[in-house]
Design an enzyme around this catalytic site. Structure first.
Site, PDB file in Angstrom:
ATOM      1  NE  ARG A 235     -10.437  -5.657   3.581  1.00 27.38           N
ATOM      2  CZ  ARG A 235      -9.300  -4.971   3.617  1.00 27.38           C
ATOM      3  NH1 ARG A 235      -8.843  -4.407   2.518  1.00 27.38           N
ATOM      4  NH2 ARG A 235      -8.604  -4.864   4.726  1.00 27.38           N
TER       5      ARG A 235
ATOM      6  CB  THR B  59       0.472   0.616   5.231  1.00 26.49           C
ATOM      7  OG1 THR B  59       0.484  -0.629   4.520  1.00 26.49           O
ATOM      8  CG2 THR B  59       1.764   0.764   6.018  1.00 26.49           C
ATOM      9  N   GLY B  60      -1.443  -1.623   6.657  1.00 28.74           N
ATOM     10  CA  GLY B  60      -1.493  -2.792   7.529  1.00 28.74           C
ATOM     11  C   GLY B  60      -2.821  -3.509   7.368  1.00 28.74           C
TER      12      GLY B  60
ATOM     13  N   GLY C  31     -11.238  -1.733   2.757  1.00 26.56           N
ATOM     14  CA  GLY C  31     -10.352  -1.649   3.919  1.00 26.56           C
ATOM     15  C   GLY C  31     -10.328  -0.263   4.527  1.00 26.56           C
ATOM     16  CG  ASP C  32      -6.716   0.761   6.570  1.00 27.47           C
ATOM     17  OD1 ASP C  32      -6.635  -0.126   5.686  1.00 27.47           O
ATOM     18  OD2 ASP C  32      -5.718   1.355   7.018  1.00 27.47           O
TER      19      ASP C  32
ATOM     20  N   GLY D 138      -6.158  -3.769   7.463  1.00 25.59           N
ATOM     21  CA  GLY D 138      -7.057  -2.621   7.498  1.00 25.59           C
ATOM     22  C   GLY D 138      -8.158  -2.670   8.543  1.00 25.59           C
TER      23      GLY D 138
ATOM     24  CB  THR E 127      -0.868  -0.009   1.272  1.00 24.78           C
ATOM     25  OG1 THR E 127      -1.820  -1.048   1.148  1.00 24.78           O
ATOM     26  CG2 THR E 127      -1.596   1.308   1.500  1.00 24.78           C
TER      27      THR E 127
HETATM   28  N1  ASP Z   1      -4.482  -1.338   4.789  1.00 25.27           N
HETATM   29  C1  ASP Z   1      -4.696  -1.972   3.520  1.00 25.27           C
HETATM   30  C2  ASP Z   1      -6.041  -2.645   3.550  1.00 25.27           C
HETATM   31  O1  ASP Z   1      -6.382  -3.238   4.542  1.00 25.27           O
HETATM   32  C3  ASP Z   1      -3.649  -2.983   3.178  1.00 25.27           C
HETATM   33  C4  ASP Z   1      -2.219  -2.563   3.445  1.00 25.27           C
HETATM   34  O2  ASP Z   1      -1.976  -1.461   3.876  1.00 25.27           O
HETATM   35  O3  ASP Z   1      -1.315  -3.344   3.212  1.00 25.27           O
HETATM   36  O4  ASP Z   1      -6.745  -2.615   2.565  1.00 25.27           O
END
Ligand code: ASP
Length: 352
Positions: free
Chosen positions: A243, A266-267, A245-246, A269, A215
């Site tokens: 889906r 990032t992570g 995400g965040d 989400g 991301t």
């Molecule tokens: N945060 C992103 C999501 O959950 C994915 C990522 O940051 O790697 O869509």
């Protein structure tokens, strides 16, 4: 005959010099003085990024692309351009690169499709825009900006977002443009693991960590002291179709407020959504008087950690201080500022 009244003339001169002095004071007042502390910070995702899994050549490719993106944004800020332009152009470089999980090279969902999310927020107006689940917009961050500037909404999704982007002349691409073999193989691997667990009758397939780093996010402060944050992603490998995400959720994956800070996440989400991670950093600064670093540490190492989430945050505060934090092995990241700092990091945590 005109009589020269000296005390009267003296009084007028005094008054004129007082007024012009007031004018000068006004011009010099802090709110009008240009802020020289401009800065830009980026991430290219967090995850199990280990030195031993990466060759020197691969590492150089990543570092070069991060530097290229950082330089584009920095040059815009240096020339007096806006934080929004810097964030947009920086993210465009990363979206166009197959190295990152955004735009070209986005990860695949469980239906073998690439559905992308992006958002942007302006810390001056608190105006924001986002798109979710888009499949054809070449640069989803551009669509997020369009939503912010040309609608009364914050978030458009799916076909509606795509029609809107097309109508406004944004560049659209066929799905083959976004495809990369590496991301497709990651999907097959994730689905193989999932199948193996199902065959063993293990129902909690959510336990499989399909988190694919990549991301991208950027936070910039321009010479006017305006802070803008943006994030763009393909989400998580093998995510359920539909889906979200965040990353396109203002307050979760992206937040900016000139009174406090700008943040991009990032992570995994879902955890950043449940903790409203990006907004929480701002809240901790505003209401608990925490510094930027302390606020990031609290969100990552307490709030996100406690729930079992993984990932990272980049941020900068209203003075142009930059900080980052993560609870993974690494995070692609870098920053440049007006004082000549120019840092790119990938592995273990090193605070700016
Ligand atoms: N945060 C992103 C999501 O959950 C994915 C990522 O940051 O790697 O869509």
């Amino acid at each position: 005959m005109l009589k020269i009244n000296l005390p009267y003339i003296f009084a007028i001169c005094l008054w004129i010099s007082f007024i012009s002095c007031q004018g000068n004071i006004k011009k010099e007042s802090p709110s009008k003085v240009k802020n020289t502390a401009f800065a830009i910070v980026i991430h290219g995702g967090a995850g199990t990024i280990k030195k031993e899994n990466m060759s020197d050549a691969q590492e150089t490719v990543y570092r070069d692309k991060l530097q290229e993106a950082l330089d584009v944004g920095f040059d815009i800020l240096n020339q007096g351009g806006s934080a929004e332009k810097a964030v947009q152009k920086t993210i465009n470089i990363l979206e166009d690169s197959p190295l990152f999980n955004a735009g070209k090279g986005a990860v695949f969902n469980s239906a073998g499709q690439q559905e992308m999310d992006a958002s942007i927020m302006d810390g001056n107006t608190l105006n924001a825009g986002a798109v979710a689940g888009v499949k054809h917009i070449k640069n989803p961050i551009n669509a997020a900006i369009l939503v912010k500037d040309s609608t009364r909404h914050v978030l458009l999704s799916g076909k509606g977002a795509e029609d809107f982007a097309k109508l406004h002349g944004l560049k659209m691409e066929d799905t083959t443009y976004f495809y990369t073999e590496k991301r497709f193989q990651s999907l097959l691997k994730a689905q193989g693991k999932e199948q193996a667990l199902l065959e063993k009758n293990i129902k909690n397939i959510e336990l499989i960590d399909n988190h694919q780093y990549g991301t991208v996010g950027c936070v910039a402060m321009d010479k006017n002291g305006n802070i803008v944050a943006g994030t763009s992603t393909g989400g998580m490998t093998n995510k359920k179709y539909g889906r979200i995400g965040d990353s396109p959720i203002i307050g979760a994956g992206t937040y900016a407020n000139n009174q406090t800070c700008g943040v991009s996440a990032t992570g995994t989400g879902e955890f950043f959504m449940r903790t409203l991670a990006a907004h929480q950093v701002s809240n901790l600064m505003q209401f608990k008087n925490l510094g930027l670093k302390e606020a990031l540490a609290q969100v990552i190492h307490t709030d996100i950690d406690t729930l079992g989430g993984t990932g990272g945050l980049i941020a900068l505060d209203k003075y142009g201080n930059v900080a980052w934090d993560f609870n993974t092995e690494g995070m692609y990241r870098g920053y440049r500022n007006a004082n000549g700092k120019n840092i790119i990091e990938i592995y273990k945590i090193k605070h700016p």
